[in-house]
Design a protein around this motif. Sequence first.
Motif, PDB file in Angstrom:
ATOM      1  N   ASP A  72      36.802 -12.770 -13.815  1.00 15.10           N
ATOM      2  CA  ASP A  72      37.707 -12.067 -12.905  1.00 15.10           C
ATOM      3  C   ASP A  72      38.939 -11.528 -13.640  1.00 15.10           C
ATOM      4  N   HIS A  73      38.950 -11.615 -15.006  1.00 16.08           N
ATOM      5  CA  HIS A  73      40.032 -11.059 -15.805  1.00 16.08           C
ATOM      6  C   HIS A  73      39.434 -10.255 -16.964  1.00 16.08           C
ATOM      7  N   ASP A  74      40.259  -9.404 -17.545  1.00 17.46           N
ATOM      8  CA  ASP A  74      39.821  -8.631 -18.701  1.00 17.46           C
ATOM      9  C   ASP A  74      39.762  -9.502 -19.944  1.00 17.46           C
ATOM     10  N   PHE A 104      35.014   2.832 -22.175  1.00 13.10           N
ATOM     11  CA  PHE A 104      33.582   3.120 -22.250  1.00 13.10           C
ATOM     12  C   PHE A 104      32.914   3.198 -20.882  1.00 13.10           C
ATOM     13  N   GLY A 105      33.660   2.904 -19.821  1.00 10.95           N
ATOM     14  CA  GLY A 105      33.042   2.875 -18.499  1.00 10.95           C
ATOM     15  C   GLY A 105      32.266   1.589 -18.311  1.00 10.95           C
ATOM     16  N   GLU A 106      31.048   1.702 -17.844  1.00  9.30           N
ATOM     17  CA  GLU A 106      30.212   0.527 -17.582  1.00  9.30           C
ATOM     18  C   GLU A 106      29.026   0.534 -18.530  1.00  9.30           C
ATOM     19  N   VAL A 107      28.948  -0.497 -19.389  1.00 10.51           N
ATOM     20  CA  VAL A 107      27.857  -0.579 -20.362  1.00 10.51           C
ATOM     21  C   VAL A 107      27.224  -1.962 -20.288  1.00 10.51           C
ATOM     22  N   GLU A 108      25.935  -2.003 -20.610  1.00 12.18           N
ATOM     23  CA  GLU A 108      25.206  -3.274 -20.616  1.00 12.18           C
ATOM     24  C   GLU A 108      25.418  -3.981 -21.948  1.00 12.18           C
ATOM     25  N   VAL A 109      25.665  -5.283 -21.898  1.00 14.88           N
ATOM     26  CA  VAL A 109      25.805  -6.080 -23.115  1.00 14.88           C
ATOM     27  C   VAL A 109      24.875  -7.280 -23.042  1.00 14.88           C
ATOM     28  N   ARG A 110      24.433  -7.725 -24.204  1.00 14.75           N
ATOM     29  CA  ARG A 110      23.598  -8.924 -24.289  1.00 14.75           C
ATOM     30  C   ARG A 110      24.460 -10.092 -24.764  1.00 14.75           C
ATOM     31  N   MET A 111      24.330 -11.239 -24.114  1.00 13.66           N
ATOM     32  CA  MET A 111      25.147 -12.392 -24.468  1.00 13.66           C
ATOM     33  C   MET A 111      24.889 -12.829 -25.910  1.00 13.66           C
ATOM     34  N   THR A 112      23.675 -12.630 -26.411  1.00 13.81           N
ATOM     35  CA  THR A 112      23.356 -13.041 -27.784  1.00 13.81           C
ATOM     36  C   THR A 112      24.033 -12.150 -28.813  1.00 13.81           C
ATOM     37  N   GLU A 113      24.559 -10.983 -28.388  1.00 15.67           N
ATOM     38  CA  GLU A 113      25.228 -10.073 -29.305  1.00 15.67           C
ATOM     39  C   GLU A 113      26.728 -10.346 -29.412  1.00 15.67           C
ATOM     40  N   ILE A 114      27.254 -11.222 -28.549  1.00  9.47           N
ATOM     41  CA  ILE A 114      28.694 -11.472 -28.495  1.00  9.47           C
ATOM     42  C   ILE A 114      29.057 -12.596 -29.459  1.00  9.47           C
ATOM     43  N   GLN A 115      30.060 -12.334 -30.297  1.00  9.77           N
ATOM     44  CA  GLN A 115      30.563 -13.348 -31.218  1.00  9.77           C
ATOM     45  C   GLN A 115      31.670 -14.171 -30.576  1.00  9.77           C
ATOM     46  N   ALA A 116      32.601 -13.516 -29.842  1.00 11.76           N
ATOM     47  CA  ALA A 116      33.726 -14.237 -29.237  1.00 11.76           C
ATOM     48  C   ALA A 116      34.284 -13.422 -28.076  1.00 11.76           C
ATOM     49  N   LEU A 117      34.889 -14.137 -27.132  1.00 11.86           N
ATOM     50  CA  LEU A 117      35.600 -13.553 -26.005  1.00 11.86           C
ATOM     51  C   LEU A 117      37.032 -14.069 -26.030  1.00 11.86           C
ATOM     52  N   THR A 118      37.996 -13.176 -25.904  1.00  9.31           N
ATOM     53  CA  THR A 118      39.406 -13.552 -25.896  1.00  9.31           C
ATOM     54  C   THR A 118      40.064 -12.961 -24.668  1.00  9.31           C
ATOM     55  N   ARG A 119      40.697 -13.813 -23.890  1.00 11.46           N
ATOM     56  CA  ARG A 119      41.354 -13.355 -22.661  1.00 11.46           C
ATOM     57  C   ARG A 119      42.454 -12.352 -22.977  1.00 11.46           C
ATOM     58  N   SER A 120      42.486 -11.228 -22.254  1.00 16.45           N
ATOM     59  CA  SER A 120      43.519 -10.208 -22.416  1.00 16.45           C
ATOM     60  C   SER A 120      44.664 -10.501 -21.472  1.00 16.45           C
TER      61      SER A 120
END
Length: 418
Positions: A72-74, A104-120
């Motif tokens: 629910d956050h960026d 980029f608008g709305e794009v599909e991402v795969r969870m296996t491609e993500i290295q890290a998520l950082t709260r904005s």
Amino acid sequence: MSIPSSLTHFAASVSILLSTAPVAMADTVHLKNGDSLSGRLISYEGDVCVFSASYGTGLNIPGPDIASLQTDHDYEVRFKNGELASGRLMSNGATLTLLTSTTFGEVEVRMTEIQALTRSFVEERNPEAEDVPAEYGERTEQPPLDFLVGSTVLLGPGEYEFDMGLVYKQSRRQHNLFDVGYFQKSSYSARVIQFEPTLRAGLFDRLEGHLAVPFTYTSVEDVSSNEYVSTTGAWDLADIGFGVQYQWLDETSAHPALSFTFDIGAPTGRKRYNDAANRWKDPLNNGSGHWNVAPGIAWVRSTDPAILFGGLSYQHFFKSTIDGYAVKPGWALRSYLGAGFALNEKLSIGARFSYSYSANLKADRQIIKGTDIDPADLAFNLSYRLRDDWVVSPQIMLGLNDDAGPASMSLNLKRQFN
């Protein structure tokens, strides 16, 4: 055993309410095994997702086990190929993760491609709005989860709460006595009001303790006719109970949270084995008359939108002399299963089914056949946060067989201190 139609209608109403209950927590993880977890995303890095469940524990979820993620956050998304993107993660059909960003608008991402998520945290602040209170329905604190008391450790080190519980139960039977008068009745009634102050405290990390000092007021009326009426009543201290709970395992995607419990009961209450002439005074008993210990295990499992919980314990009673008899109650095996829902930051509801079996007692080393019991009951409770540190919890408990006794109503008012 038939279930009353009123209970059936009540259960149906609860089912409808639960099925339409909104989820209080914001972020959602959908797992490949079909489970969904609601809570708060703490971190995601190196194919390990740390997720806070609804009742405050941290789950370590392997990235390959995640089908999709919704926040629910960026977040700033760093991909394994070195690319960066920012936006909000959305779940589409619980199997697809979409990144919505202004770039980029709305794009599909795969969870296996993500290295890290950082709260904005880069958000424009409006100084004029800093003192504006939160809107109704906006999450400001953890919802009250009183239905989990005893199933997991809810208090951290240095935190404690004082619970003022009040329980009322009543039993009554009567029939007409036409042979002594058209309006004459034979009746027997017993009413019990129990005040049970309980102190719970977070002793150390993952360790919680509690102390309960209950008092009861009991009134009994035995009517054979208008000419023969016996009444009695008494205030008494009931059995004091205390114990600890240790959080052994935190919940993960592979297993539920597990904790060990150890409870001790002290024979501070009243216990008498009345003769036939005084058997009508039995409700004055408000204790077991024996020291007892009860080791057990409890578990909690989050599955969106519910929190499932349960427990199993073994209770052992020590021999004592009562009314001139050397008495030793039989062992008891107690179990329960339940489900709870956090509707929003102020309100939660829960239901619990309990079943136990107590073996025959021994009197002067002789087993007394027919003294074993196996009560089963069903409880519904609601918890509402009155203020930041005050929670009120009404509860209804329904006995499902004769051994469970009459229905009871209770009201708990809890104050938490940090």
